[in-house]
Design a protein around this motif. Structure first.
Motif, short mmCIF file in Angstrom:
data_model
loop_
_atom_site.label_atom_id
_atom_site.label_comp_id
_atom_site.label_asym_id
_atom_site.label_seq_id
_atom_site.Cartn_x
_atom_site.Cartn_y
_atom_site.Cartn_z
N VAL A 285 21.76 15.20 -23.03
CA VAL A 285 22.37 14.93 -24.34
C VAL A 285 22.41 13.44 -24.61
N PHE A 286 22.73 12.65 -23.57
CA PHE A 286 22.76 11.19 -23.71
C PHE A 286 21.39 10.66 -24.14
N LEU A 287 20.33 11.16 -23.51
CA LEU A 287 18.98 10.71 -23.86
C LEU A 287 18.63 11.05 -25.30
N ILE A 292 17.95 8.34 -30.91
CA ILE A 292 18.22 8.12 -32.34
C ILE A 292 19.31 7.07 -32.54
N CYS A 293 19.51 6.26 -31.51
CA CYS A 293 20.50 5.18 -31.55
C CYS A 293 20.23 4.22 -32.71
N GLU A 294 21.28 3.68 -33.28
CA GLU A 294 21.15 2.77 -34.42
C GLU A 294 20.32 1.53 -34.09
N ALA A 295 20.32 1.13 -32.83
CA ALA A 295 19.58 -0.08 -32.46
C ALA A 295 18.10 0.19 -32.17
N GLY A 296 17.68 1.44 -32.27
CA GLY A 296 16.26 1.77 -32.21
C GLY A 296 15.63 1.77 -30.82
N GLN A 297 14.31 1.65 -30.82
CA GLN A 297 13.52 1.75 -29.58
C GLN A 297 13.90 0.69 -28.56
N GLN A 298 14.20 -0.50 -29.04
CA GLN A 298 14.53 -1.59 -28.12
C GLN A 298 15.73 -1.23 -27.25
N ALA A 299 16.76 -0.62 -27.86
CA ALA A 299 17.95 -0.21 -27.10
C ALA A 299 17.59 0.90 -26.10
N ALA A 329 12.15 13.20 -31.65
CA ALA A 329 12.63 11.80 -31.56
C ALA A 329 12.65 11.34 -30.10
N LEU A 330 13.13 12.20 -29.21
CA LEU A 330 13.18 11.82 -27.80
C LEU A 330 11.78 11.71 -27.22
N ARG A 331 10.92 12.65 -27.57
CA ARG A 331 9.54 12.62 -27.07
C ARG A 331 8.84 11.32 -27.49
N GLN A 332 9.06 10.93 -28.73
CA GLN A 332 8.43 9.69 -29.23
C GLN A 332 9.01 8.45 -28.54
N ALA A 333 10.33 8.45 -28.32
CA ALA A 333 10.98 7.30 -27.67
C ALA A 333 10.49 7.14 -26.23
N ILE A 334 10.35 8.27 -25.52
CA ILE A 334 9.84 8.23 -24.14
C ILE A 334 8.41 7.70 -24.14
#
Length: 346
Positions: A285-287, A292-299, A329-334
């Motif tokens: 759930v955290f991941l 989708i964190c407000e600070a984006g990919q960098q965070a 969203a998670l797949r793309q961030a990873i």
């Protein structure tokens, strides 16, 4: 024979107490640090790829002449001390601090490995040092005691000093301190509540105190316009309790709230509530929220890079990366994170 920093600084005329100063201020045993120095074990509490160490030294016969140093040791990719850095520190001390004509306070001047803790950690460190040395609390302690036992007007909170609050936190088990805090916590002005909560991460809240913190945090999560900073501070406040099940249930509640995509809240979970993230279902759930964190990919990349420096955490995160049920969203961030790492390695 190799000279160990721990043995150089503690001898029959000198006492040494070590503290980890990374995520929170906590005691570090000399035996463990000796093993770390000898590269027998990795440093157990790395933060930002360093071991952040506070050192308190004193002579039992001259307790007023204590010495405090703060040193950060770089760690390699496996979390072991970089020996060249450790040797450099030892050599500097041998050349400077151990010479009788050198002021020992100046022994680490211009040392690239020394650091200054932030104001909160410094206040807690000094409060704990005073307890160890049998010294009285600071002059600001009584004011805090009186305020939290409702002997001062409500608006008096602006006069309370950070050191006094830290002294109160490390003395929660004395007198009626904890009872007064629990009884009056809900009535505190938000800035004072936030300051106390941030300092509570360095303590281990009891069942009663955890209950007071939990009730207030739960109430904030149900409101639409609560202070994100106060929620993050309360997430930090509950982090070091030994009552892990109610704490984990609270973290799940936080991650289920609209505040779960706020960077400050996710940072408080990642840096202070590590053991909650050892639960695979909470980590997943955290991941998802981090993606989708407000600070984006960098965070996403920075927070996970720091977490993955811990071997146990790394294995859990990599396993979570392969989880079948992931949002786009998670797949793309990873994918973006792993792509950045591959680019950096070439």
């Amino acid at each position: 024979m190799e000279k160990l920093l721990s043995s150089l600084l503690s001898h029959e005329d000198n006492r040494l107490r070590l503290f980890d100063m990374g995520r929170r201020v906590s005691k570090l045993s000399i035996d463990l640090f000796t093993k770390v120095e000898q590269n027998l074990v990795p440093y157990p509490m790395p933060f930002l790829h360093h071991a952040w160490i506070g050192m308190l030294m004193w002579n039992p016969k001259k307790k007023d002449e204590n010495l405090i140093w703060f040193l950060k040791f770089p760690l390699d990719e496996q979390g072991f001390l970089v020996q060249a850095a450790r040797d450099d520190i030892v050599n500097r001390l041998l050349q400077n601090a151990l010479m009788p004509d050198i002021n020992k306070e100046d022994a680490l001047k211009d040392n690239p490995f020394s650091f200054t803790p932030d104001a909160e950690k410094m206040a807690i460190f000094h409060a704990q040092a005073a307890l160890i040395l049998g010294q009285p609390a600071s002059q600001y302690y009584e004011d805090v005691q009186q305020y939290l036992s409702v002997q001062r007007p409500h608006e008096y909170w602006e006069n309370l000093g950070l050191q006094g609050i830290a002294d109160f936190i490390v003395r929660l088990d004395q007198g009626t301190n904890e009872l007064c805090l629990c009884t009056n916590f809900d009535k505190l002005p938000p800035p004072l509540m936030q300051s106390i909560s941030r300092l509570l991460e360095h303590s281990q809240p009891s069942y009663t105190l955890l209950g007071a913190l939990s009730r207030h945090l739960s109430g904030l999560l149900e409101q639409e316009s609560s202070s994100v900073d106060l929620i993050a501070a309360l997430v930090r406040a509950i982090s070091n309790t030994t009552l892990t099940q109610p704490r984990d249930e609270l973290i799940v509640k936080v991650l289920s709230s609209p505040y779960a995509i706020k960077t400050e809240v996710l940072l408080a979970i990642a840096t202070r509530n590590l053991t909650s993230l050892y639960q695979p279902e909470i980590l997943q759930v955290f991941l998802e929220k981090l993606a989708i964190c407000e600070a984006g990919q960098q965070a996403f990349t920075r927070i996970l890079s720091d977490l993955m420096f811990l071997p146990e955490m790394r294995a859990l995160i990599l396993k979570a990366f392969r989880h079948n049920e992931q949002s786009d969203a998670l797949r793309q961030a990873i994918g973006a994170m792993l792509g950045q790492q591959r680019s950096a390695s070439h």
